[in-house]
Design a protein around this motif. Structure first.
Motif, PDB file in Angstrom:
ATOM      1  N   UNK A 122       0.832  -1.198   0.000  1.00  0.00           N
ATOM      2  CA  UNK A 122       0.000   0.000   0.000  1.00  0.00           C
ATOM      3  C   UNK A 122       0.868   1.249   0.000  1.00  0.00           C
ATOM      4  N   UNK A 123       1.900   1.254   0.837  1.00  0.00           N
ATOM      5  CA  UNK A 123       2.812   2.399   0.894  1.00  0.00           C
ATOM      6  C   UNK A 123       3.482   2.633  -0.457  1.00  0.00           C
ATOM      7  N   UNK A 124       3.962   1.555  -1.088  1.00  0.00           N
ATOM      8  CA  UNK A 124       4.648   1.677  -2.386  1.00  0.00           C
ATOM      9  C   UNK A 124       3.694   2.155  -3.479  1.00  0.00           C
ATOM     10  N   UNK A 125       2.437   1.753  -3.392  1.00  0.00           N
ATOM     11  CA  UNK A 125       1.469   2.187  -4.402  1.00  0.00           C
ATOM     12  C   UNK A 125       1.115   3.663  -4.250  1.00  0.00           C
ATOM     13  N   UNK A 126       1.093   4.153  -3.022  1.00  0.00           N
ATOM     14  CA  UNK A 126       0.705   5.544  -2.780  1.00  0.00           C
ATOM     15  C   UNK A 126       1.869   6.527  -2.826  1.00  0.00           C
ATOM     16  N   UNK A 127       3.100   6.049  -2.683  1.00  0.00           N
ATOM     17  CA  UNK A 127       4.252   6.951  -2.584  1.00  0.00           C
ATOM     18  C   UNK A 127       4.419   7.874  -3.799  1.00  0.00           C
ATOM     19  N   UNK A 128       4.299   7.394  -5.042  1.00  0.00           N
ATOM     20  CA  UNK A 128       4.469   8.346  -6.157  1.00  0.00           C
ATOM     21  C   UNK A 128       3.481   9.508  -6.109  1.00  0.00           C
ATOM     22  N   UNK A 129       2.266   9.234  -5.671  1.00  0.00           N
ATOM     23  CA  UNK A 129       1.273  10.295  -5.580  1.00  0.00           C
ATOM     24  C   UNK A 129       1.580  11.244  -4.416  1.00  0.00           C
ATOM     25  N   UNK A 130       2.002  10.685  -3.298  1.00  0.00           N
ATOM     26  CA  UNK A 130       2.349  11.518  -2.147  1.00  0.00           C
ATOM     27  C   UNK A 130       3.566  12.385  -2.406  1.00  0.00           C
ATOM     28  N   UNK A 131       4.579  11.806  -3.045  1.00  0.00           N
ATOM     29  CA  UNK A 131       5.789  12.578  -3.354  1.00  0.00           C
ATOM     30  C   UNK A 131       5.483  13.675  -4.372  1.00  0.00           C
ATOM     31  N   UNK A 132       4.672  13.364  -5.354  1.00  0.00           N
ATOM     32  CA  UNK A 132       4.294  14.377  -6.349  1.00  0.00           C
ATOM     33  C   UNK A 132       3.491  15.505  -5.735  1.00  0.00           C
ATOM     34  N   UNK A 133       2.546  15.149  -4.886  1.00  0.00           N
ATOM     35  CA  UNK A 133       1.720  16.173  -4.239  1.00  0.00           C
ATOM     36  C   UNK A 133       2.568  17.059  -3.333  1.00  0.00           C
ATOM     37  N   UNK A 134       3.494  16.456  -2.595  1.00  0.00           N
ATOM     38  CA  UNK A 134       4.335  17.256  -1.710  1.00  0.00           C
ATOM     39  C   UNK A 134       5.288  18.151  -2.512  1.00  0.00           C
ATOM     40  N   UNK A 135       5.766  17.659  -3.652  1.00  0.00           N
ATOM     41  CA  UNK A 135       6.622  18.490  -4.502  1.00  0.00           C
ATOM     42  C   UNK A 135       5.883  19.707  -5.030  1.00  0.00           C
ATOM     43  N   UNK A 136       4.656  19.501  -5.491  1.00  0.00           N
ATOM     44  CA  UNK A 136       3.840  20.623  -5.984  1.00  0.00           C
ATOM     45  C   UNK A 136       3.551  21.603  -4.857  1.00  0.00           C
ATOM     46  N   UNK A 137       3.175  21.075  -3.683  1.00  0.00           N
ATOM     47  CA  UNK A 137       2.890  21.952  -2.545  1.00  0.00           C
ATOM     48  C   UNK A 137       4.128  22.753  -2.133  1.00  0.00           C
ATOM     49  N   UNK A 138       5.278  22.103  -2.147  1.00  0.00           N
ATOM     50  CA  UNK A 138       6.515  22.786  -1.785  1.00  0.00           C
ATOM     51  C   UNK A 138       6.845  23.901  -2.783  1.00  0.00           C
ATOM     52  N   UNK A 139       6.634  23.631  -4.067  1.00  0.00           N
ATOM     53  CA  UNK A 139       6.909  24.644  -5.088  1.00  0.00           C
ATOM     54  C   UNK A 139       5.986  25.851  -4.917  1.00  0.00           C
ATOM     55  N   UNK A 140       4.692  25.587  -4.737  1.00  0.00           N
ATOM     56  CA  UNK A 140       3.763  26.699  -4.579  1.00  0.00           C
ATOM     57  C   UNK A 140       3.969  27.431  -3.257  1.00  0.00           C
ATOM     58  N   UNK A 141       4.389  26.723  -2.229  1.00  0.00           N
ATOM     59  CA  UNK A 141       4.715  27.396  -0.967  1.00  0.00           C
ATOM     60  C   UNK A 141       5.913  28.325  -1.147  1.00  0.00           C
ATOM     61  N   UNK A 142       6.875  27.910  -1.976  1.00  0.00           N
ATOM     62  CA  UNK A 142       8.021  28.791  -2.216  1.00  0.00           C
ATOM     63  C   UNK A 142       7.608  30.020  -3.029  1.00  0.00           C
ATOM     64  N   UNK A 143       6.600  29.866  -3.886  1.00  0.00           N
ATOM     65  CA  UNK A 143       6.103  31.039  -4.615  1.00  0.00           C
ATOM     66  C   UNK A 143       5.421  32.017  -3.668  1.00  0.00           C
ATOM     67  N   UNK A 144       4.656  31.501  -2.727  1.00  0.00           N
ATOM     68  CA  UNK A 144       4.028  32.370  -1.737  1.00  0.00           C
ATOM     69  C   UNK A 144       5.092  33.002  -0.846  1.00  0.00           C
TER      70      UNK A 144
END
Length: 72
Positions: free
Chosen positions: A7-29
């Motif tokens: 379950x962790x391995x199946x969800x990790x690509x989505x979690x890592x992608x979401x956190x990367x996007x959130x981190x990028x937009x947080x840096x823009x703010x």
């Protein structure tokens, strides 16, 4: 409750992608406060790191919901 590795391995690509996007937009703010803006590559690398605990927590939540749905 600990999630299974599958379950962790199946969800990790989505979690890592979401956190990367959130981190990028947080840096823009943060640029409004004068902080540097992360490059997309830096945000993706940060998402790979920050995505581990976030995905683990979400996978644990999903595992609890699965257990509850089974009625045990």
């Amino acid at each position: 409750m600990r999630p299974s590795w599958k379950l962790f391995a199946a969800l990790y690509p989505f979690g890592a992608g979401a956190m990367g996007v959130n981190l990028f937009f947080a840096s823009l703010i943060g640029s409004w406060l004068g902080w540097p803006v992360l490059t997309p590559w830096q945000a993706a690398a940060g998402g790979l790191v920050i995505g581990l605990p976030a995905t683990y927590a979400f996978a644990g939540h999903i595992a609890r919901l699965m257990k509850q749905a089974e009625g045990s």
